[in-house]
Design a protein around this motif. Structure first.
Motif, PDB file in Angstrom:
ATOM      1  N   ASN A 262      -7.303  13.413  13.406  1.00 54.79           N
ATOM      2  CA  ASN A 262      -8.679  13.846  13.106  1.00 54.79           C
ATOM      3  C   ASN A 262      -9.115  13.408  11.704  1.00 54.79           C
ATOM      4  N   VAL A 263      -8.525  12.306  11.227  1.00 51.36           N
ATOM      5  CA  VAL A 263      -8.918  11.711   9.951  1.00 51.36           C
ATOM      6  C   VAL A 263      -9.243  10.232  10.180  1.00 51.36           C
ATOM      7  N   ALA A 264     -10.385   9.793   9.688  1.00 50.50           N
ATOM      8  CA  ALA A 264     -10.764   8.379   9.757  1.00 50.50           C
ATOM      9  C   ALA A 264     -10.451   7.725   8.421  1.00 50.50           C
ATOM     10  N   VAL A 265      -9.722   6.601   8.466  1.00 55.05           N
ATOM     11  CA  VAL A 265      -9.367   5.867   7.255  1.00 55.05           C
ATOM     12  C   VAL A 265     -10.079   4.522   7.303  1.00 55.05           C
ATOM     13  N   MET A 266     -10.901   4.270   6.282  1.00 53.69           N
ATOM     14  CA  MET A 266     -11.747   3.096   6.233  1.00 53.69           C
ATOM     15  C   MET A 266     -11.233   2.116   5.186  1.00 53.69           C
ATOM     16  N   GLN A 267     -11.185   0.839   5.565  1.00 56.27           N
ATOM     17  CA  GLN A 267     -10.919  -0.218   4.599  1.00 56.27           C
ATOM     18  C   GLN A 267     -12.070  -1.209   4.651  1.00 56.27           C
ATOM     19  N   THR A 268     -12.601  -1.553   3.494  1.00 60.19           N
ATOM     20  CA  THR A 268     -13.693  -2.508   3.421  1.00 60.19           C
ATOM     21  C   THR A 268     -13.182  -3.799   2.797  1.00 60.19           C
ATOM     22  N   HIS A 269     -13.464  -4.922   3.475  1.00 58.33           N
ATOM     23  CA  HIS A 269     -12.996  -6.223   3.021  1.00 58.33           C
ATOM     24  C   HIS A 269     -14.155  -7.147   2.647  1.00 58.33           C
ATOM     25  N   SER A 270     -15.323  -6.571   2.494  1.00 58.54           N
ATOM     26  CA  SER A 270     -16.469  -7.336   2.008  1.00 58.54           C
ATOM     27  C   SER A 270     -17.289  -6.429   1.106  1.00 58.54           C
ATOM     28  N   ALA A 271     -18.042  -7.055   0.197  1.00 58.56           N
ATOM     29  CA  ALA A 271     -18.868  -6.279  -0.725  1.00 58.56           C
ATOM     30  C   ALA A 271     -19.928  -5.484   0.027  1.00 58.56           C
ATOM     31  N   GLY A 272     -20.462  -6.064   1.114  1.00 57.27           N
ATOM     32  CA  GLY A 272     -21.490  -5.377   1.881  1.00 57.27           C
ATOM     33  C   GLY A 272     -20.986  -4.124   2.549  1.00 57.27           C
ATOM     34  N   MET A 273     -19.798  -4.189   3.119  1.00 61.78           N
ATOM     35  CA  MET A 273     -19.233  -3.003   3.765  1.00 61.78           C
ATOM     36  C   MET A 273     -18.867  -1.947   2.722  1.00 61.78           C
ATOM     37  N   TYR A 274     -18.398  -2.405   1.580  1.00 59.65           N
ATOM     38  CA  TYR A 274     -18.105  -1.444   0.511  1.00 59.65           C
ATOM     39  C   TYR A 274     -19.372  -0.722   0.075  1.00 59.65           C
ATOM     40  N   ALA A 275     -20.456  -1.466  -0.076  1.00 61.62           N
ATOM     41  CA  ALA A 275     -21.724  -0.855  -0.483  1.00 61.62           C
ATOM     42  C   ALA A 275     -22.287   0.077   0.582  1.00 61.62           C
ATOM     43  N   SER A 276     -21.874  -0.131   1.835  1.00 57.95           N
ATOM     44  CA  SER A 276     -22.409   0.659   2.959  1.00 57.95           C
ATOM     45  C   SER A 276     -21.482   1.787   3.371  1.00 57.95           C
ATOM     46  N   ARG A 277     -20.421   2.046   2.598  1.00 54.86           N
ATOM     47  CA  ARG A 277     -19.376   2.941   3.073  1.00 54.86           C
ATOM     48  C   ARG A 277     -19.857   4.372   3.311  1.00 54.86           C
ATOM     49  N   GLU A 278     -20.822   4.861   2.535  1.00 54.71           N
ATOM     50  CA  GLU A 278     -21.298   6.231   2.743  1.00 54.71           C
ATOM     51  C   GLU A 278     -22.104   6.343   4.038  1.00 54.71           C
ATOM     52  N   ALA A 279     -22.903   5.322   4.340  1.00 52.51           N
ATOM     53  CA  ALA A 279     -23.658   5.315   5.600  1.00 52.51           C
ATOM     54  C   ALA A 279     -22.707   5.231   6.787  1.00 52.51           C
TER      55      ALA A 279
END
Length: 400
Positions: A128-145
């Motif tokens: 019941n935990v989601a773990v997010m990894q962002t590999h682009s600047a755009g996904m990093y900037a969008s992480r809260e959404a």
């Protein structure tokens, strides 16, 4: 925060729109003729052909891959986009992962980058935990959404969304909880189920998101073939193949990794599944260990090294390394033994890998038959327009 409008326009050189017309999600810097505006890393930009036809929108990032495409029309990249994208990925997993339906699996990959039409984004679910990894600047900037979309799709059943990021361009990166249900921070380690096997996962300190979920189906194949065999698991990491082998009836298993942290985790996973007394966990160089193994001691070997080539320039050396490693495994496994061998190097395709293993068999001077071919599971899908996404390949060898 929603990025509803584009921050620039990218115009391609003549003839460089063909891959985008086939919906390949990457725009390389060498294909760009002109940039209008002053987009920053992570901004949404519109992409046009040389004839000024809109091809779609994507995340801008200075570098070899300049744009990672998100839509192929004039759609807005807003909260509705993220919600629909996460929901689409969720629907595919619930439809195709049998373990989610029968309760034997509660860890899986929810978003697999380009394979889910979200280049640069990885989301793994651990119970019941989601773990997010962002590999682009755009996904990093969008992480809260993205975190908000995850919360909505799971209908508040998630306890947390954890972002595990690395520095990207002008973004320094950080590891942080983007969502905590009722403000309560969960323990960073939990025991998850995979095909009924139990594994302790630490998403804060573990490699990647904490566990290598892409070998689930291949571990199940080891389970089916391990009965009555003594198993050697090289580059074992946290012991996934070792647990499955023992659960499948192996007479014993030796797990080898150069990382003491990995060996400790492997030993713990064997223990929580009740197999620690029948197994050895050895912290040493896997190749050196294999070199000194007496011939015929093991009837089944798992050879699952880390990526030998992360860039195209490293490919020749990687192929030589695969050949040398597999030749040793084929030489040392007992007569009638089985070798599970893998490559996770994206720049080494399945034909290159098969040729390296063929050369290894010739070098070992033993008769070898391929009895199975392996790849990544259904929660690591490959966009048919982005064949580069098929990074994991493996062969099951029967050695006379």
């Amino acid at each position: 925060m929603d990025k509803k409008t584009s921050n620039g326009r990218i115009y391609l050189k003549k003839g460089k729109d063909q891959s985008l017309l086939r919906c390949h999600p990457w725009v390389f810097s060498g294909a760009v003729a002109k940039i209008e505006g002053e987009p920053e890393n992570g901004d949404i930009v519109e992409v046009f052909s040389s004839e000024k036809n809109l091809l779609g929108k994507g995340h801008f990032q200075k570098g070899s891959i300049m744009v990672r495409m998100l839509v192929w029309d004039d759609s807005q990249i807003n909260s509705a986009f993220w919600l629909a994208s996460i929901q689409r990925a969720f629907n595919q997993r619930t439809a195709t992962l049998a373990g989610l339906k029968d309760g034997t699996t509660d860890c899986y990959r929810l978003v697999h980058g380009e394979g889910d039409f979200l280049p640069g984004l990885i989301v793994d679910i651990y119970k019941n935990v989601a773990v997010m990894q962002t590999h682009s600047a755009g996904m990093y900037a969008s992480r809260e959404a993205i975190a908000e979309a995850l919360r909505k799709v799971y209908n508040d059943s998630l306890l947390a969304v954890y972002s595990k990021s690395t520095p990207i361009g002008t973004f320094k990166g950080d590891d942080d909880y983007l969502y905590l249900k009722d403000g309560v921070r969960p323990e960073p380690e939990t025991v998850v189920l995979e095909n009924g096997c139990r594994f302790a996962v630490d998403w804060e300190k573990g490699q990647k998101t904490g566990f290598f979920l892409d070998q689930r189906d291949n571990r199940a194949l080891v389970y089916r073939m391990a009965k009555g065999k003594k198993v050697l698991n090289l580059f074992c990491y946290t012991g996934g193949f070792s647990v499955y082998a023992m659960k499948g009836g192996a007479t014993g298993c030796t797990s080898v990794d150069s990382s003491q942290i990995a060996i400790d985790a492997c030993r713990n996973n064997l223990k929580i599944n009740g197999f620690d007394s029948q197994c050895q966990c050895i912290c040493t160089d896997a190749i050196e260990y294999l070199r000194n193994v007496p011939k015929d001691e093991y009837q089944l070997m798992v050879v699952d090294p880390p990526a030998f080539a992360k860039h195209l320039s490293a490919k020749p050396n990687a192929l030589r390394a695969y050949k040398k490693l597999n030749a040793m495994a084929i030489e040392k496994v007992s007569a009638g033994g089985i070798v599970f061998t893998f490559s996770c190097s994206q720049v080494v395709d399945k034909n290159d890998f098969a040729l390296a293993v063929f050369s290894a068999a010739a070098l070992a001077r033993r008769k070898v038959r391929i009895i199975g071919r392996m790849t990544q599971p259904s929660d690591h899908p490959v966009d048919i327009c982005h064949p580069e996404g098929e990074y994991l390949k493996g062969l099951i060898l029967y050695v006379e």
